[in-house]
Design a protein around this motif. Structure first.
Motif, PDB file in Angstrom:
ATOM      1  N   THR A 296       0.806  -1.219   0.000  1.00  0.00           N
ATOM      2  CA  THR A 296       0.000   0.000   0.000  1.00  0.00           C
ATOM      3  C   THR A 296       0.838   1.267   0.000  1.00  0.00           C
ATOM      4  O   THR A 296       0.383   2.312  -0.401  1.00  0.00           O
ATOM      5  CB  THR A 296      -0.909   0.045   1.244  1.00  0.00           C
ATOM      6  N   LYS A 297       2.078   1.165   0.500  1.00  0.00           N
ATOM      7  CA  LYS A 297       2.910   2.374   0.532  1.00  0.00           C
ATOM      8  C   LYS A 297       4.378   2.015   0.412  1.00  0.00           C
ATOM      9  O   LYS A 297       4.771   0.872   0.655  1.00  0.00           O
ATOM     10  CB  LYS A 297       2.634   3.178   1.811  1.00  0.00           C
ATOM     11  N   VAL A 298       5.168   3.005   0.035  1.00  0.00           N
ATOM     12  CA  VAL A 298       6.623   2.828   0.056  1.00  0.00           C
ATOM     13  C   VAL A 298       7.165   3.646   1.217  1.00  0.00           C
ATOM     14  O   VAL A 298       6.642   4.709   1.533  1.00  0.00           O
ATOM     15  CB  VAL A 298       7.285   3.267  -1.271  1.00  0.00           C
ATOM     16  N   ARG A 299       8.221   3.107   1.838  1.00  0.00           N
ATOM     17  CA  ARG A 299       8.728   3.740   3.060  1.00  0.00           C
ATOM     18  C   ARG A 299      10.170   4.215   2.924  1.00  0.00           C
ATOM     19  O   ARG A 299      10.706   4.847   3.806  1.00  0.00           O
ATOM     20  CB  ARG A 299       8.612   2.763   4.229  1.00  0.00           C
ATOM     21  N   TYR A 300      10.824   3.867   1.821  1.00  0.00           N
ATOM     22  CA  TYR A 300      12.176   4.383   1.564  1.00  0.00           C
ATOM     23  C   TYR A 300      12.447   4.258   0.078  1.00  0.00           C
ATOM     24  O   TYR A 300      11.713   3.588  -0.658  1.00  0.00           O
ATOM     25  CB  TYR A 300      13.234   3.665   2.399  1.00  0.00           C
ATOM     26  N   ILE A 301      13.511   4.899  -0.340  1.00  0.00           N
ATOM     27  CA  ILE A 301      13.775   5.100  -1.762  1.00  0.00           C
ATOM     28  C   ILE A 301      14.144   3.803  -2.494  1.00  0.00           C
ATOM     29  O   ILE A 301      14.145   3.757  -3.720  1.00  0.00           O
ATOM     30  CB  ILE A 301      14.858   6.211  -1.929  1.00  0.00           C
ATOM     31  N   GLY A 302      14.434   2.752  -1.737  1.00  0.00           N
ATOM     32  CA  GLY A 302      14.781   1.486  -2.385  1.00  0.00           C
ATOM     33  C   GLY A 302      13.710   0.427  -2.231  1.00  0.00           C
ATOM     34  O   GLY A 302      13.909  -0.729  -2.632  1.00  0.00           O
ATOM     35  N   ASP A 303      12.577   0.774  -1.658  1.00  0.00           N
ATOM     36  CA  ASP A 303      11.505  -0.204  -1.444  1.00  0.00           C
ATOM     37  C   ASP A 303      11.104  -0.835  -2.783  1.00  0.00           C
ATOM     38  O   ASP A 303      10.836  -0.118  -3.737  1.00  0.00           O
ATOM     39  CB  ASP A 303      10.280   0.508  -0.839  1.00  0.00           C
ATOM     40  N   PRO A 304      11.032  -2.160  -2.870  1.00  0.00           N
ATOM     41  CA  PRO A 304      10.610  -2.767  -4.131  1.00  0.00           C
ATOM     42  C   PRO A 304       9.136  -2.502  -4.407  1.00  0.00           C
ATOM     43  O   PRO A 304       8.284  -2.763  -3.553  1.00  0.00           O
ATOM     44  CB  PRO A 304      10.875  -4.266  -3.922  1.00  0.00           C
ATOM     45  N   VAL A 305       8.838  -1.949  -5.588  1.00  0.00           N
ATOM     46  CA  VAL A 305       7.461  -1.597  -5.937  1.00  0.00           C
ATOM     47  C   VAL A 305       6.891  -2.599  -6.935  1.00  0.00           C
ATOM     48  O   VAL A 305       5.718  -2.956  -6.886  1.00  0.00           O
ATOM     49  CB  VAL A 305       7.412  -0.184  -6.565  1.00  0.00           C
ATOM     50  N   ALA A 306       7.719  -3.033  -7.865  1.00  0.00           N
ATOM     51  CA  ALA A 306       7.296  -3.994  -8.882  1.00  0.00           C
ATOM     52  C   ALA A 306       8.573  -4.612  -9.444  1.00  0.00           C
ATOM     53  O   ALA A 306       9.669  -4.140  -9.157  1.00  0.00           O
ATOM     54  CB  ALA A 306       6.510  -3.291  -9.989  1.00  0.00           C
ATOM     55  N   ALA A 307       8.405  -5.664 -10.244  1.00  0.00           N
ATOM     56  CA  ALA A 307       9.588  -6.293 -10.835  1.00  0.00           C
ATOM     57  C   ALA A 307       9.242  -6.859 -12.189  1.00  0.00           C
ATOM     58  O   ALA A 307       8.109  -7.266 -12.436  1.00  0.00           O
ATOM     59  CB  ALA A 307      10.119  -7.395  -9.925  1.00  0.00           C
ATOM     60  N   VAL A 308      10.223  -6.870 -13.074  1.00  0.00           N
ATOM     61  CA  VAL A 308      10.057  -7.481 -14.391  1.00  0.00           C
ATOM     62  C   VAL A 308      10.878  -8.761 -14.424  1.00  0.00           C
ATOM     63  O   VAL A 308      12.046  -8.762 -14.016  1.00  0.00           O
ATOM     64  CB  VAL A 308      10.540  -6.528 -15.506  1.00  0.00           C
ATOM     65  N   ILE A 309      10.273  -9.831 -14.896  1.00  0.00           N
ATOM     66  CA  ILE A 309      11.012 -11.070 -15.123  1.00  0.00           C
ATOM     67  C   ILE A 309      11.168 -11.219 -16.635  1.00  0.00           C
ATOM     68  O   ILE A 309      10.191 -11.114 -17.375  1.00  0.00           O
ATOM     69  CB  ILE A 309      10.255 -12.291 -14.570  1.00  0.00           C
ATOM     70  N   ALA A 310      12.402 -11.447 -17.070  1.00  0.00           N
ATOM     71  CA  ALA A 310      12.642 -11.534 -18.514  1.00  0.00           C
ATOM     72  C   ALA A 310      13.720 -12.562 -18.814  1.00  0.00           C
ATOM     73  O   ALA A 310      14.334 -13.112 -17.900  1.00  0.00           O
ATOM     74  CB  ALA A 310      13.042 -10.164 -19.056  1.00  0.00           C
ATOM     75  N   ASP A 311      13.971 -12.771 -20.105  1.00  0.00           N
ATOM     76  CA  ASP A 311      14.978 -13.771 -20.494  1.00  0.00           C
ATOM     77  C   ASP A 311      16.397 -13.328 -20.176  1.00  0.00           C
ATOM     78  O   ASP A 311      17.263 -14.140 -19.919  1.00  0.00           O
ATOM     79  CB  ASP A 311      14.821 -14.125 -21.985  1.00  0.00           C
ATOM     80  N   THR A 312      16.633 -12.019 -20.222  1.00  0.00           N
ATOM     81  CA  THR A 312      17.968 -11.535 -19.849  1.00  0.00           C
ATOM     82  C   THR A 312      17.813 -10.381 -18.854  1.00  0.00           C
ATOM     83  O   THR A 312      16.748  -9.749 -18.789  1.00  0.00           O
ATOM     84  CB  THR A 312      18.754 -10.987 -21.062  1.00  0.00           C
ATOM     85  N   ALA A 313      18.886 -10.116 -18.130  1.00  0.00           N
ATOM     86  CA  ALA A 313      18.852  -9.019 -17.165  1.00  0.00           C
ATOM     87  C   ALA A 313      18.654  -7.688 -17.899  1.00  0.00           C
ATOM     88  O   ALA A 313      17.948  -6.804 -17.426  1.00  0.00           O
ATOM     89  CB  ALA A 313      20.135  -8.995 -16.349  1.00  0.00           C
ATOM     90  N   ALA A 314      19.268  -7.570 -19.070  1.00  0.00           N
ATOM     91  CA  ALA A 314      19.149  -6.324 -19.830  1.00  0.00           C
ATOM     92  C   ALA A 314      17.693  -6.083 -20.246  1.00  0.00           C
ATOM     93  O   ALA A 314      17.190  -4.964 -20.145  1.00  0.00           O
ATOM     94  CB  ALA A 314      20.058  -6.370 -21.057  1.00  0.00           C
ATOM     95  N   HIS A 315      17.019  -7.128 -20.700  1.00  0.00           N
ATOM     96  CA  HIS A 315      15.605  -6.981 -21.075  1.00  0.00           C
ATOM     97  C   HIS A 315      14.750  -6.625 -19.855  1.00  0.00           C
ATOM     98  O   HIS A 315      13.840  -5.806 -19.942  1.00  0.00           O
ATOM     99  CB  HIS A 315      15.088  -8.267 -21.718  1.00  0.00           C
ATOM    100  N   ALA A 316      15.041  -7.255 -18.731  1.00  0.00           N
ATOM    101  CA  ALA A 316      14.256  -6.972 -17.527  1.00  0.00           C
ATOM    102  C   ALA A 316      14.422  -5.510 -17.124  1.00  0.00           C
ATOM    103  O   ALA A 316      13.453  -4.806 -16.848  1.00  0.00           O
ATOM    104  CB  ALA A 316      14.690  -7.895 -16.393  1.00  0.00           C
ATOM    105  N   ARG A 317      15.657  -5.030 -17.176  1.00  0.00           N
ATOM    106  CA  ARG A 317      15.921  -3.641 -16.780  1.00  0.00           C
ATOM    107  C   ARG A 317      15.273  -2.657 -17.750  1.00  0.00           C
ATOM    108  O   ARG A 317      14.689  -1.661 -17.347  1.00  0.00           O
ATOM    109  CB  ARG A 317      17.423  -3.387 -16.707  1.00  0.00           C
TER     110      ARG A 317
END
Ligand code: FES
Ligand code: FES
Lengths: 159, 775
Positions: free
Chosen positions: B90-111
């Motif tokens: 429901t909320k973020v509490r610091y600048i590095g809090d994970p909000v969402a993530a992408v799963i992909a075939d390569t790290a470059a594609h995910a980023r």
């Protein structure tokens, strides 16, 4: 679109496909599975990614993969001859210079670039070379010790 | 003095070869079949409500397999306070809090796809310092704090941002100041920093079709991660398998659960496939554990003759957005804020405060340097006020044999000879005259004395499996994490000594795998040598007993007539009647093929003896084993720039028994340099919005080759009856003295008192200006 190039890696000529935006570090680690070269930072500060290109130590994280075409690259995997370690590896492994070891391959390759070309490197040259590498574990003194032993060993083999 | 054959020798570490050849396998080097990669979206705000997360565009990007959010996450985790969630809900509490993530075939594609995720936020007030977050009208960072599970020893202050208040009273507490002739009070700051190991954090999680979870992570506590994940995903602990590959440094922030739960949450959306995440350097700063963040307000009272009578400390700990890992750092910092001195009366309070900064966790030293910067500065200030020599004043109050520390433990001779350490350091640093100020530089010197306790827990156990092979060689398997400290070498030497066989015949495990490794709580607190060493000796004793019991049948005698020398088991009164150890290892096989006896193998464990939870006044038995020592600095200040240059640093610790002189020197060399970094340059800086302005190694400056001073390092050896062959822990202690020693030496140089680090050139320049005014 992937591109293709030929270069020499650890003494063997090889043709590889790579993405144009790739850095040499990714080519080595992700395409060629040469994971001895490390990735420690985002901005070319730590030195863990150092390899030797045509005899010179370079940072592979800020060298575009395309630049490797036609060159000869040496990574930490290419130093030992079978079971026989390179004098730099031997010296660094025995001087206390290895703790976690994450900085080690980069430092070994830096020293290779320095000492193979110039076995008589003076203290300033040595210091400038090692100052390109961050080590969080050792306080650097054992790295200096190892580098000096390595230099002595290399000089002796050249006699 | 007792002499040992293998303990005390400079054996080389067993992992040196794999590390110089590039063959050591670190987390990022692990490759698995059909592996996917993930990248994590971090918020633009350090404190905000999440209004909506839109992922459809990201899902269409090349290579993307799945986009994950925290929606529907129902569980919280944490070992002290369950205040963590794997991904913001429901909320973020610091600048590095994970909000969402992408799963992909390569790290470059995910980023690449991260940019396409759209999140709407409603910003909330941001606090980056404990004091601000404690203000009466401060917005709450955890509105539901009262509902969180916590250890029964912890207590939140409802309706505030105070996650825990720790309080210790010894004697009459603050009232005891009425016995003091002289009282001083000051405030100090040891700001947020980072362990900044050269290897960033990384984790791989694989939810497998057989309903097990397999994990690889940059962690020194695979067993805690196993228990945590099993709990979160409601599975038997035995069905979670965690590997610790080679680690590129830890220094604290790879302890506790850091990124594993987040990556597990992400991987749970693609069952059947391993998902890998390796942090960028920036994420290593913004999204793993930070360190320190401790302000110490300290009041000290002494008699005219220099006897300390009372101390009051208040620790304000900027604990970060989640306090699970900070809370024990606060506690350790609070009750160790006394330094190695006795006070009749103590009143020590520690506040762990929620702030909009990354969670603070362990850092080598675990709270000690953060509050002892205050203690050691106060000792100099008090000595000045009393007109005493700072060392004589310290000596008068040392926690020596028979003295009682703040938690109520009586000190024994085996807690070490601090006096000897201090005397040696004193000679080293003050043995020659100080250079007089010149045009360019002004010179200063100072010494301090420090101590560190282990930070234990009720189940802080270390296990050991030992098996002998049919040639008499031995394999040893333990759960201790090799982070570079060299514990495998220590195991080898201690085992060789205990088994009376050469280290060359002993092979130590190369990775931790919870499927095969014996249980270990976590490899922290400078405890491995002491406890792990005890476990090794216990296992060796059992193994020898088993060899003897088989030999008793072969030699047709009672066990107690037998001796063991590593090669043979033989009759005490006639060594020619003997059987080779190698012939006993699989049981003894007779000429007619009958096997007698049992396999030579053993299992053992060891923990902190008599550890118990403290009582309501913070009194108890927390460790038994303390290591004390003295450190000093010889520095100069460049007058033009204000730059502090360390000429020489001195350390003497009473470690009981040196196990490996090469390694122990390396450990102290590195620890001292880290703490010089903290004292001179390292600080994680936040802007008003809670963003980190220097999350990179070229801005967060850790010491380089050229900045490493010469060091003199010596050890006193007063054997410890608990540790193996008299040894005590020393992994963290070297980081404690640098900051106060440097500040005291700056006073020695220019007569200006500084109260916080890092002492950057601009601060020292300002101090130089202040000096001119003083003159
Ligand atoms: S990865 Fe850090 S310098 Fe290349
Ligand atoms: S040995 Fe760990 S970073 Fe150098």
């Amino acid at each position: 679109m992937a591109e293709r190039m030929t270069f020499t890696i650890n003494g063997k000529e090889q043709t590889v496909d790579y993405e144009p935006e790739m850095m040499l570090l990714d080519l080595l680690r992700e395409v060629l599975n040469l994971t001895g070269t490390k990735h420690g930072c985002d901005n070319s500060t730590c030195g863990t990614c150092t390899v030797v290109m045509d005899g010179k130590a370079i940072k592979s994280c800020n060298t575009p993969a395309a630049k490797a075409a036609g060159t000869s690259i040496l990574t930490v995997e290419g130093l030992a001859k079978g079971m026989e370690l390179h004098p730099i590896q031997k010296a660094i492994s025995e001087s206390g210079a290895v703790q976690c070891g994450f900085c080690t391959p980069g430092i070994v390759m830096e020293l290779y670039g320095l000492l193979e070309a110039n076995p008589d490197a003076n203290e300033v040259e040595m210091t400038n070379a090692l100052n390109k590498h961050l080590c969080r574990c050792t306080g650097y003194e054992p790295i200096r010790d190892g580098a000096l032993i390595a230099q002595k060993m290399i000089k002796e083999t050249r006699k | 003095m007792m002499k040992y054959k293998y303990v005390g020798q400079p054996y080389n570490r067993p992992d040196a070869i794999s590390k110089v050849t590039g063959k050591a396998v670190y987390l990022d080097d692990v490759r698995l079949p059909d592996m996917l990669h993930t990248a994590v979206l971090r918020p633009q705000f350090a404190h905000a409500l999440i209004l909506s997360v839109e992922t459809s565009e990201a899902e269409k990007c090349p290579g993307v397999v799945k986009v994950v959010t925290g929606k529907d996450c129902k569980f919280r985790y944490g070992d002290n306070i369950k205040d963590l969630q794997p991904m913001a809900v429901t909320k973020v509490r610091y600048i590095g809090d994970p909000v969402a993530a992408v799963i992909a075939d390569t790290a470059a594609h995910a980023r690449a796809a991260l940019d396409k995720i759209k999140v709407e936020y409603k910003p909330l007030p941001v606090y980056t310092d404990a004091r601000d977050a404690m203000a009466k009208d401060a917005a709450l960072i955890h509105e539901d704090m009262d509902d969180y599970w916590r250890l029964p020893t912890l207590k939140q202050a409802s309706g505030t941002n105070i996650a825990n208040t720790y309080h210790l009273v010894k004697g009459r507490g603050e009232e005891g100041f009425d016995e003091a002739d002289v009282i001083i009070e000051e405030e100090f700051n040891y700001p947020l920093g980072s362990c900044a190991a050269i290897e960033p954090h990384g984790t791989i999680v694989w939810f497998k079709e057989d309903r097990t979870i397999e994990v690889w992570s940059t962690t020194i506590c695979p067993f805690i991660i196993r228990e945590d994940l099993a709990h979160s995903y409601d599975m038997p602990v035995s069905d979670v398998r965690v590997h610790t590959p080679d680690l590129g440094g830890c220094f604290g922030y790879k302890s506790d659960v850091t990124t594993e739960q987040t990556i597990a949450w992400i991987a749970s959306f693609v069952p059947g496939r391993p998902v890998k995440w390796v942090g960028t350097r920036e994420e290593d700063f913004t999204s793993t554990l930070l360190a320190h963040g401790i302000r110490t307000k300290m009041k000290m009272g002494a008699k005219k003759d220099g006897t300390l009578v009372a101390i009051k400390s208040i620790i304000y700990h900027t604990g970060g957005a989640y306090a699970d890992t900070a809370v024990n750092v606060t506690i350790a910092s609070t009750h160790n804020s006394t330094g190695p001195y006795e006070y009749k009366h103590c009143d020590l309070t520690g506040y762990t405060v929620y702030t909009n900064t990354p969670a603070v966790g362990a850092y080598r030293g675990y709270g000690h340097q953060e509050s002892q910067i205050a203690t050691e500065r106060m000792m100099d200030l008090m000595a000045r006020k009393l007109g005493m020599n700072p060392l004589e004043f310290r000596k008068k109050n040392f926690l020596s044999e028979g003295k009682v520390n703040a938690v109520g433990e009586t000190m024994w001779k085996h807690n070490g000879n601090l006096l000897e350490c201090a005397n040696r350091v004193d000679k080293m640093v003050f043995g020659k005259p100080k250079p007089a100020e010149d045009d360019q530089f002004v010179y200063g010197r100072a010494m301090v004395t420090v101590m560190k306790s282990p930070k234990g827990a009720p189940f802080s156990t270390k296990g050991c499996y030992m098996k002998m092979n049919n040639d008499g060689s031995v394999n040893i398997n333990m759960g201790g994490a090799e982070v570079g400290q060299g514990l495998r070498t220590v195991i080898k030497q201690v085992a060789a000594e205990a088994l009376k066989i050469p280290p060359e015949q002993i092979r130590i495990y190369t990775e931790i795998d919870t499927q095969y490794s014996p249980y270990e709580w976590q490899t922290i607190g400078s405890m491995f040598t002491t406890q792990g060493g005890r476990a090794i000796i216990r296992a060796a004793d059992k193994l020898i007993a088993s060899l003897k019991s088989t030999a008793a049948q072969v030699l047709k005698t009672d066990v107690d007539y037998l001796e063991y020398d590593g090669e043979f088991v033989f009759l005490q009164n006639d060594p020619t009647i003997r059987v080779a150890v190698a012939d006993l290892a699989r049981g003894y096989i007779t000429s007619d093929g009958i096997t007698i006896g049992e396999l030579a193998q053993s299992v053992s464990d060891a923990r902190l003896p008599r550890y118990s939870n403290p009582d309501k006044n913070g009194q108890g038995s927390i460790g038994v084993s303390y290591t004390m020592g003295s450190q000093a600095v010889d520095l100069k200040i460049e007058k033009k720039t204000g730059k502090v240059i360390i000429n020489h640093f001195y350390s003497v610790f009473d470690v009981g028994q040196v196990i490996n002189p090469l390694q122990i020197r390396g450990s102290v060399l590195g620890g001292v340099l880290m703490s010089i970094g903290a004292a001179l340059t390292e600080e994680v800086v936040f802007d008003k919005e809670g963003r980190i302005t220097n999350p990179h190694l070229f801005k967060y400056h850790i010491p380089t080759y050229k900045e490493a001073p010469e060091q003199t390092i010596e050890f006193v050896e007063t054997p410890d009856p608990i540790g193996p062959f008299g040894a005590r822990g020393i992994g963290e202690h070297s980081v404690i003295g640098a900051a106060p020693a440097i500040l005291n030496a700056i006073y020695d140089a220019i007569g200006v008192d500084l109260f916080e680090i890092p002492v950057t050139p601009d601060k020292v320049k300002a101090a130089l200006e202040a000096r001119k005014e003083l003159k």
